[in-house]
Design a protein around this motif. Structure first.
Motif, short mmCIF file in Angstrom:
data_model
loop_
_atom_site.label_atom_id
_atom_site.label_comp_id
_atom_site.label_asym_id
_atom_site.label_seq_id
_atom_site.Cartn_x
_atom_site.Cartn_y
_atom_site.Cartn_z
N ASN A 169 0.82 -1.21 0.00
CA ASN A 169 0.00 0.00 0.00
C ASN A 169 0.85 1.26 0.00
N LEU A 170 1.98 1.22 -0.73
CA LEU A 170 2.89 2.35 -0.76
C LEU A 170 3.00 2.94 -2.16
N ASP A 184 0.98 6.42 2.00
CA ASP A 184 0.27 5.20 2.39
C ASP A 184 -1.12 5.24 1.77
#
Length: 300
Positions: A169-170, A184
């Protein structure tokens, strides 16, 4: 909803002696997704290549679009992302207006973009597309409702290169001010930012704690968990890449391969079209400029 013409096999010669694939149309975007190489062209076609294939496969061909002068013309695949069997695409629509498209199970749906100037996109999940705008906007577009559910503007500097790790989730973002940002995508918040370059950052990549960036200031920045390095390249660094063990960046007269420590271990000579996209794929570094050729360079 429109049924899209799909040709499953496009016969493009894989020249093992020269390590290249020729496709129909100039390559606008090249990505590695689901263990395949995907290339989108300015003839409105999306091709895939896997390590076991000797031919490029035509995944989809977009319908032609209207123009003011030349009648019906080819569309263009500007960007693409894939999650499962779903593709999200940024394409040219009628009269060169950008459109959002979703392709799944042989069906193409197109959507008007919520703002002008969308530059890149990523599928966050099966119903959410992250849209990145030229004006440094991050938008979460909901496919089902055709609406934006989240929007944030980072700065007044336009986006440069971007990279996304869906599992973590980056999102790694960069801009014309030489900054990089880690965002994020689940928590919708910034984790860190850093000023690196003196000018526009064209391309970025990250694997774990390692980051590599290429800039208009003729430098490549690399960092691992222990140290950072700045390479003088003699030319604008349009493309960079990272794998688990290696890195790559374009230079004045070719491509440098570095190890995890940041030491240059190999030089790939190259004097063709400017390489805009690169990715490591097995034992090869794969790259393409704005022409019809996908290069496969052995780097070990």
């Amino acid at each position: 909803m429109k049924k899209l013409f799909v040709a499953f096999i496009f016969l493009a010669t894989f020249l093992f002696a020269n390590d290249k694939v020729i496709v129909d149309g100039n390559i606008a975007i090249l990505k590695q997704m689901d263990e395949k190489i995907y290339a989108g062209t300015d003839t409105g076609k999306l091709f895939s290549i896997s390590g076991s294939d000797e031919n490029a496969t035509l995944v989809l061909a977009l319908p032609q679009v209207k123009s003011y002068v030349d009648g019906d013309i080819d569309s263009k695949v500007i960007d693409v992302d894939k999650l499962g069997e779903k593709f999200a695409l940024l394409i040219n629509g009628d009269y060169m207006h950008k459109k959002l498209a979703v392709y799944e199970n042989g069906t193409l749906d197109t959507f008007d973009l919520p703002i002008t100037g969308i530059k890149r996109l990523f599928l966050l999940d099966s119903n959410t597309i992250i849209l990145l705008g030229v004006g440094s906007e991050i938008l979460y577009y909901d496919i089902a409702s055709k609406s934006v559910k989240f929007e944030h503007k980072i700065s007044d500097s336009p986006f440069g290169g971007v990279s996304f790790d869906r599992e973590k989730n980056l999102l790694l973002l960069s801009n014309e001010g030489g900054m990089i940002y880690f965002f994020d995508t689940k928590e919708k918040k910034f984790l860190r930012e850093k000023s690196i370059h003196k000018d526009n950052v064209f391309n970025v990549a990250f694997v774990g704690e390692r980051v590599i960036t290429g800039s208009n200031d003729k430098t490549c920045y690399y960092e691992n968990a222990r140290e950072s390095k700045l390479f003088e390249t003699g030319f604008i660094v349009y493309s960079v890449a990272l794998s688990e063990d290696f890195g790559a960046f374009t230079t004045l007269d070719g491509i440098n391969i570095i190890n995890k420590a940041g030491s240059v271990i190999k030089k790939i000579p190259y004097d063709g079209e400017i390489i805009n996209n690169m990715t490591f794929y097995g034992d090869h570094l794969v790259g393409a400029g704005y022409d019809k050729t996908i290069h496969f360079w052995s780097y070990k």
